[in-house]
Design an enzyme around this catalytic site. Sequence first.
Site, PDB file in Angstrom:
ATOM      1  N   ASP A  67       0.881  -1.172   0.000  1.00 36.67           N
ATOM      2  CA  ASP A  67       0.000   0.000   0.000  1.00 36.67           C
ATOM      3  C   ASP A  67       0.913   1.215   0.000  1.00 36.67           C
ATOM      4  O   ASP A  67       1.561   1.521   1.004  1.00 36.67           O
ATOM      5  CB  ASP A  67      -0.883  -0.017   1.250  1.00 36.67           C
ATOM      6  CG  ASP A  67      -1.792   1.206   1.349  1.00 36.67           C
ATOM      7  OD1 ASP A  67      -1.634   2.152   0.548  1.00 36.67           O
ATOM      8  OD2 ASP A  67      -2.656   1.231   2.244  1.00 36.67           O
ATOM      9  N   TYR A 160      -7.236  14.871  -7.897  1.00 34.96           N
ATOM     10  CA  TYR A 160      -6.352  14.165  -8.825  1.00 34.96           C
ATOM     11  C   TYR A 160      -5.432  15.143  -9.538  1.00 34.96           C
ATOM     12  O   TYR A 160      -4.214  14.923  -9.632  1.00 34.96           O
ATOM     13  CB  TYR A 160      -7.216  13.394  -9.827  1.00 34.96           C
ATOM     14  CG  TYR A 160      -6.446  12.558 -10.818  1.00 34.96           C
ATOM     15  CD1 TYR A 160      -5.938  11.314 -10.470  1.00 34.96           C
ATOM     16  CD2 TYR A 160      -6.250  12.997 -12.128  1.00 34.96           C
ATOM     17  CE1 TYR A 160      -5.245  10.529 -11.390  1.00 34.96           C
ATOM     18  CE2 TYR A 160      -5.567  12.225 -13.050  1.00 34.96           C
ATOM     19  CZ  TYR A 160      -5.069  10.991 -12.678  1.00 34.96           C
ATOM     20  OH  TYR A 160      -4.389  10.231 -13.593  1.00 34.96           O
ATOM     21  N   LYS A 164      -1.344  15.246  -9.272  1.00 33.50           N
ATOM     22  CA  LYS A 164      -0.521  14.980 -10.448  1.00 33.50           C
ATOM     23  C   LYS A 164       0.360  16.176 -10.804  1.00 33.50           C
ATOM     24  O   LYS A 164       1.491  15.998 -11.293  1.00 33.50           O
ATOM     25  CB  LYS A 164      -1.404  14.583 -11.625  1.00 33.50           C
ATOM     26  CG  LYS A 164      -2.102  13.233 -11.439  1.00 33.50           C
ATOM     27  CD  LYS A 164      -1.102  12.094 -11.206  1.00 33.50           C
ATOM     28  CE  LYS A 164      -1.775  10.730 -11.192  1.00 33.50           C
ATOM     29  NZ  LYS A 164      -0.812   9.631 -11.003  1.00 33.50           N
TER      30      LYS A 164
END
Length: 264
Positions: A67, A160, A164
């Site tokens: 993980d 997101y 990124k």
Amino acid sequence: MTDAGRALAGRVAVVTGGNRGIGRGIALAMAKAGAAVAISARNIESLEGVAREVRALGAECIATACDVADEASVAAMGTTVMKRFGRVDVMVANAGVAGPTRPMQDLSLAEWRECIAIDLDGVFLTFRCFIPTMIEAGTGSLIAISSITGKRPLAGRAPYAAAKMAVIGLCRTLAADLGPQGVRVNAVCPGAVAGPRIEDVVRNQARIKGISEGEALRQFTDPTPLRRLVEPDEVGHTCVFLASDAASGITGEDINVSAGLVMY
């Protein structure tokens, strides 16, 4: 073994999120280029098929649960890899999640933090795990899978996009920090990659924009000069290049693999 120029013969590559999609494409590309490959994902059973594919190419392969958002889990993965191979030449931080698709004002802090933890903290933790051995060797290639969404908007994808874009900044700074020790750091920014992930993204974009799924898909393909989605192995080939001696003068870059959708 399929010949990819044997550009990585004798090297060891680690690929997180190696159980499907882009991660699978990267793992297979590394194997075809001659590398031994360690693949990881949260569910080790999900790695078995890819591990078999890698070994069928004649490459050594181990699969280990990890993980990437959990410090202890990453450390355990690193220990497993180092015990098996004794070195790591290439680290591809690919594991990630799409995160929620909703207006930011409708997101919970828990949803925000989960996306950041996996897509950004996961890169930090996996890179940090293998930097010491690369510094000791005086060579190495760190590659993070970012996204063109780190460079351009995508409706309802604030966590997101933030993660990124941050990955690109992380790679540039690490490139400056680690260059004197012979370690190169680059990001790859895929566009819409064919597979289950983009199918989910298309469905969610259609929902949030109130358009059909066909229209949502065309928003990813029609603006590209190549008029298509990217294939996972095209991202894999780019990673092999960045990991190879052919890219020895390349560090601190973010390379688009987007069929031309983004050119900056």
